[in-house]
Enzyme design. Structure first.
Site, PDB file in Angstrom:
ATOM      1  CE  LYS A 124       0.029  -4.628   3.090  1.00  0.00           C
ATOM      2  NZ  LYS A 124      -0.497  -6.121   2.595  1.00  0.00           N
TER       3      LYS A 124
ATOM      4  CE1 TYR B 161      -3.444  -2.768   5.670  1.00  0.00           C
ATOM      5  CE2 TYR B 161      -3.257  -0.234   5.259  1.00  0.00           C
ATOM      6  CZ  TYR B 161      -3.293  -1.551   4.626  1.00  0.00           C
ATOM      7  OH  TYR B 161      -3.282  -2.066   3.260  1.00  0.00           O
TER       8      TYR B 161
ATOM      9  CB  THR C 101      -0.814  -0.025   1.309  1.00  0.00           C
ATOM     10  OG1 THR C 101      -1.451   1.338   1.250  1.00  0.00           O
ATOM     11  CG2 THR C 101      -0.226  -0.362   2.471  1.00  0.00           C
ATOM     12  CG  ASP C 102      -1.210   4.854  -1.054  1.00  0.00           C
ATOM     13  OD1 ASP C 102      -1.653   4.218  -0.135  1.00  0.00           O
ATOM     14  OD2 ASP C 102      -1.796   5.944  -1.617  1.00  0.00           O
ATOM     15  CD  GLU C 103      -3.546   3.439   4.496  1.00  0.00           C
ATOM     16  OE1 GLU C 103      -3.341   3.371   5.635  1.00  0.00           O
ATOM     17  OE2 GLU C 103      -4.286   3.523   3.838  1.00  0.00           O
TER      18      GLU C 103
HETATM   19  P1  NAD Z   1      -9.782  -7.278   2.217  1.00  0.00           P
HETATM   20  O1  NAD Z   1      -9.687  -7.207   3.771  1.00  0.00           O
HETATM   21  O2  NAD Z   1     -10.972  -7.288   1.551  1.00  0.00           O
HETATM   22  O3  NAD Z   1      -9.303  -8.996   1.925  1.00  0.00           O
HETATM   23  C1  NAD Z   1      -8.241  -9.517   2.718  1.00  0.00           C
HETATM   24  C2  NAD Z   1      -8.431 -10.994   2.432  1.00  0.00           C
HETATM   25  O4  NAD Z   1      -7.503 -11.844   3.123  1.00  0.00           O
HETATM   26  C3  NAD Z   1      -9.688 -11.646   2.870  1.00  0.00           C
HETATM   27  O5  NAD Z   1     -10.536 -12.701   2.107  1.00  0.00           O
HETATM   28  C4  NAD Z   1      -9.188 -12.484   4.192  1.00  0.00           C
HETATM   29  O6  NAD Z   1     -10.258 -13.502   4.536  1.00  0.00           O
HETATM   30  C5  NAD Z   1      -7.891 -12.780   3.822  1.00  0.00           C
HETATM   31  N1  NAD Z   1      -7.133 -13.279   4.886  1.00  0.00           N
HETATM   32  C6  NAD Z   1      -7.131 -12.452   5.824  1.00  0.00           C
HETATM   33  N2  NAD Z   1      -6.218 -12.815   6.839  1.00  0.00           N
HETATM   34  C7  NAD Z   1      -5.806 -13.914   6.393  1.00  0.00           C
HETATM   35  C8  NAD Z   1      -4.975 -15.282   6.694  1.00  0.00           C
HETATM   36  N3  NAD Z   1      -4.124 -15.203   7.886  1.00  0.00           N
HETATM   37  N4  NAD Z   1      -4.642 -16.034   6.019  1.00  0.00           N
HETATM   38  C9  NAD Z   1      -5.270 -16.176   4.544  1.00  0.00           C
HETATM   39  N5  NAD Z   1      -6.147 -15.249   4.229  1.00  0.00           N
HETATM   40  C10 NAD Z   1      -6.440 -14.011   5.113  1.00  0.00           C
HETATM   41  O7  NAD Z   1      -8.424  -6.651   1.476  1.00  0.00           O
HETATM   42  P2  NAD Z   1      -8.288  -5.795   0.267  1.00  0.00           P
HETATM   43  O8  NAD Z   1      -8.734  -4.620   0.228  1.00  0.00           O
HETATM   44  O9  NAD Z   1      -8.788  -6.788  -1.046  1.00  0.00           O
HETATM   45  O10 NAD Z   1      -6.612  -5.706   0.147  1.00  0.00           O
HETATM   46  C11 NAD Z   1      -5.759  -6.813  -0.271  1.00  0.00           C
HETATM   47  C12 NAD Z   1      -4.427  -6.445  -0.264  1.00  0.00           C
HETATM   48  O11 NAD Z   1      -3.965  -5.344  -0.958  1.00  0.00           O
HETATM   49  C13 NAD Z   1      -4.065  -6.300   1.180  1.00  0.00           C
HETATM   50  O12 NAD Z   1      -2.668  -6.711   1.280  1.00  0.00           O
HETATM   51  C14 NAD Z   1      -3.915  -4.706   1.298  1.00  0.00           C
HETATM   52  O13 NAD Z   1      -2.969  -4.351   2.264  1.00  0.00           O
HETATM   53  C15 NAD Z   1      -3.626  -4.428   0.015  1.00  0.00           C
HETATM   54  N6  NAD Z   1      -3.985  -2.963  -0.511  1.00  0.00           N
HETATM   55  C16 NAD Z   1      -5.183  -2.573  -0.337  1.00  0.00           C
HETATM   56  C17 NAD Z   1      -5.825  -1.372  -0.814  1.00  0.00           C
HETATM   57  C18 NAD Z   1      -7.264  -0.918  -0.859  1.00  0.00           C
HETATM   58  O14 NAD Z   1      -7.513   0.047  -0.932  1.00  0.00           O
HETATM   59  N7  NAD Z   1      -8.159  -1.767  -0.441  1.00  0.00           N
HETATM   60  C19 NAD Z   1      -4.696  -0.451  -1.480  1.00  0.00           C
HETATM   61  C20 NAD Z   1      -3.502  -0.701  -1.712  1.00  0.00           C
HETATM   62  C21 NAD Z   1      -3.041  -2.236  -1.112  1.00  0.00           C
HETATM   63  O1  TDX Z   2     -16.617   6.283   7.897  1.00  0.00           O
HETATM   64  C1  TDX Z   2     -15.610   6.639   7.196  1.00  0.00           C
HETATM   65  N1  TDX Z   2     -15.353   8.019   7.324  1.00  0.00           N
HETATM   66  C2  TDX Z   2     -14.352   8.565   6.640  1.00  0.00           C
HETATM   67  O2  TDX Z   2     -14.286   9.889   6.654  1.00  0.00           O
HETATM   68  C3  TDX Z   2     -14.614   5.815   6.882  1.00  0.00           C
HETATM   69  C4  TDX Z   2     -14.525   4.362   6.879  1.00  0.00           C
HETATM   70  C5  TDX Z   2     -13.436   6.406   6.132  1.00  0.00           C
HETATM   71  N2  TDX Z   2     -13.047   7.889   6.115  1.00  0.00           N
HETATM   72  C6  TDX Z   2     -11.991   8.421   5.598  1.00  0.00           C
HETATM   73  C7  TDX Z   2     -10.873   7.900   6.044  1.00  0.00           C
HETATM   74  C8  TDX Z   2      -9.758   8.105   5.134  1.00  0.00           C
HETATM   75  O3  TDX Z   2      -9.395   9.497   4.883  1.00  0.00           O
HETATM   76  O4  TDX Z   2     -12.161   8.122   4.252  1.00  0.00           O
HETATM   77  C9  TDX Z   2     -10.811   7.776   3.677  1.00  0.00           C
HETATM   78  C10 TDX Z   2     -10.492   6.551   3.337  1.00  0.00           C
HETATM   79  O5  TDX Z   2     -10.857   5.525   4.071  1.00  0.00           O
HETATM   80  P1  TDX Z   2     -10.879   4.086   4.240  1.00  0.00           P
HETATM   81  O6  TDX Z   2     -11.920   3.774   3.133  1.00  0.00           O
HETATM   82  O7  TDX Z   2     -10.975   3.316   5.347  1.00  0.00           O
HETATM   83  O8  TDX Z   2      -9.498   3.741   3.376  1.00  0.00           O
HETATM   84  P2  TDX Z   2      -7.939   4.286   4.013  1.00  0.00           P
HETATM   85  O9  TDX Z   2      -7.835   4.227   5.218  1.00  0.00           O
HETATM   86  O10 TDX Z   2      -7.434   5.413   3.094  1.00  0.00           O
HETATM   87  O11 TDX Z   2      -7.220   2.989   3.501  1.00  0.00           O
HETATM   88  C11 TDX Z   2      -7.261   2.382   2.289  1.00  0.00           C
HETATM   89  O12 TDX Z   2      -6.589   2.501   1.261  1.00  0.00           O
HETATM   90  C12 TDX Z   2      -5.114   2.025   1.644  1.00  0.00           C
HETATM   91  C13 TDX Z   2      -7.486   0.831   2.283  1.00  0.00           C
HETATM   92  O13 TDX Z   2      -8.448   0.592   3.334  1.00  0.00           O
HETATM   93  C14 TDX Z   2      -6.070   0.141   2.814  1.00  0.00           C
HETATM   94  O14 TDX Z   2      -6.190  -1.351   2.741  1.00  0.00           O
HETATM   95  C15 TDX Z   2      -5.157   0.465   1.699  1.00  0.00           C
HETATM   96  O15 TDX Z   2      -3.809   0.062   2.002  1.00  0.00           O
END
Ligand code: NAD
Ligand code: TDX
Length: 350
Positions: free
Chosen positions: A161, A157, A131-133
């Site tokens: 990562k 989190y 992630t960019d975080e």
């Molecule tokens: P998500 O929470 O929707 O899915 C995570 C999945 O991992 C689930 O299916 C869960 O059952 C599985 N999981 C959790 N713990 C596990 C374990 N111990 N063993 C096997 N499986 C397990 O997450 P997402 O949003 O799809 O993100 C996927 C990946 O991408 C993560 O690594 C996250 O850090 C990264 N990522 C997400 C975003 C975003 O915006 N969502 C952005 C950048 C990177």
């Molecule tokens: O109820 C809310 N109100 C609100 O203002 C929630 C859930 C979020 N927010 C804000 C927090 C953040 O600034 O919105 C922005 C986006 O929040 P999230 O959807 O929780 O995402 P973020 O915290 O930015 O992280 C996401 O992007 C990077 C993913 O959850 C991560 O897995 C990924 O790595």
């Protein structure tokens, strides 16, 4: 033909990725290893259930014996590690699971891959999805994150990562494991669990519930449609340089409050009701340690691999809102008792 192990393939991005992969590489085999935590949902994958090149195995990436057995029995040559605890707010409420899955789980996978591929796997590759975080928070006007930006994670989190990214890097430098890491910005699209901003706001708006905006809503994220992320990962698997990291981002910075207004406008248009949805916007206490701004410089992946996002935010957001409108049974089912407990805990002060 590749033989992929996709971890976390029942989650949001992982399930989009598996369907993307089988559509674009129909001869490859994909094994999905997922623990099915609250975020994992096999319903995301029903369209490929019958595909003979796809197999689901339920298991934990922290279970070394199980991971080794899957690598060996399936002759895996490519690992794509999505499995993680992924929600920042949950990491603030309970960080332990993040340390366990994101750090120890990645370590277990790396060790398993090192031992297995040492026995002679050609063309093997370990792609770690991050992630960019990990780069921390940007002030207004600061240059976007590049692959050279120093890590400065601010939440449990992002710290977990960042730790996993460091382990991946070390396995390349120390053991020569053929790793690549992608650091992507905020994804949105179908099948995102409704704890994240966009699906939460869509669903609350449909149910006429408050739309919680943290702090003053001025925080900025760089949004990317999930399919564009999947194509980026594909490009890195195929042609990324081993040992490198690649930033993936939409060049699409938007303030949270503007996103919420855009979602409201789309719902007003797609499902008109008497009360404009924007009236539901409610400012709530800020997330502790809330990062102000993320922005990705994706010039490396564009230059080296020719990747660019295809979706505009307007098109991607409209598709996403439409998807949630059309898939009420999906989101109704994922909101079980535990979801309601979490929502109660997270938004109780609002
Ligand atoms: P998500 O929470 O929707 O899915 C995570 C999945 O991992 C689930 O299916 C869960 O059952 C599985 N999981 C959790 N713990 C596990 C374990 N111990 N063993 C096997 N499986 C397990 O997450 P997402 O949003 O799809 O993100 C996927 C990946 O991408 C993560 O690594 C996250 O850090 C990264 N990522 C997400 C975003 C975003 O915006 N969502 C952005 C950048 C990177
Ligand atoms: O109820 C809310 N109100 C609100 O203002 C929630 C859930 C979020 N927010 C804000 C927090 C953040 O600034 O919105 C922005 C986006 O929040 P999230 O959807 O929780 O995402 P973020 O915290 O930015 O992280 C996401 O992007 C990077 C993913 O959850 C991560 O897995 C990924 O790595």
């Amino acid at each position: 033909m590749k033989r992929l192990l996709v971890t976390g393939g029942a989650g949001f991005i992982g399930s989009n990725f598996i369907k993307y992969w089988l559509e674009h590489h129909p001869l490859d085999r994909v094994v999905n290893l997922d623990a099915l935590t609250y975020a994992g949902n096999l319903e995301n994958l029903t369209s490929i259930d019958a595909n003979p090149n796809y197999r689901f195995v339920r298991g934990d990436i922290c279970d070394a014996g199980f991971v080794v057995q899957v690598l060996e029995s399936e002759h895996i040559d490519t690992i794509v590690n999505f499995a993680a605890e992924s929600h920042v707010d949950r990491s603030i409420l309970g960080p332990a699971a993040f340390v366990e899955t994101n750090i120890r789980g990645t370590f277990v996978l790396l060790e398993a891959a090192r031992n297995y591929w040492d026995k002679g796997a050609d063309e093997s590759r370990f792609l770690h999805v991050s992630t960019d975080e990990v780069y921390g928070s940007l002030n207004q006007g600061a240059a976007p994150f590049t692959e050279q930006t120093a890590f400065a994670p601010n939440s449990p989190y992002s710290a977990s990562k960042a730790a996993s990214d460091h382990l991946v890097r070390a396995y390349f430098h120390t053991y020569g494991l053929p790793v690549v890491t992608t650091n992507c910005s905020n994804n949105y699209g179908p099948y995102q669990f409704p704890e994240k901003l966009i699906p939460l706001v869509v669903i609350n708006a449909l149910e006429d519930k408050p739309l919680p905006v943290y702090g003053d809503g001025q925080n900025i994220r760089d949004w990317l449609y999930v399919e564009d992320h999947c194509r980026g990962i594909d490009a890195v698997i195929q042609s990324g340089r081993v040992g490198e990291t690649y930033n993936i981002g939409g060049c699409n910075e938007i303030r949270n409050i503007d996103i919420v207004h855009q979602v409201c406008a789309l719902i007003d248009q797609m499902r008109p009701s008497r009360r404009p949805k924007a009236e539901l916007i409610t400012f709530v206490p800020d997330r502790p340690g809330h990062d102000l701004r993320y922005a990705i410089d994706a010039s490396k992946i564009r230059r080296e691999l020719g990747w660019e996002p295809r979706y505009t935010f307007e098109a991607g957001l409209a598709d996403t809102v439409r998807w949630y409108l059309d898939h009420e049974p999906w989101w109704s089912r994922v909101r079980d008792g535990l979801y309601h407990q979490y929502m109660e805990l997270q938004y109780r002060k609002s």
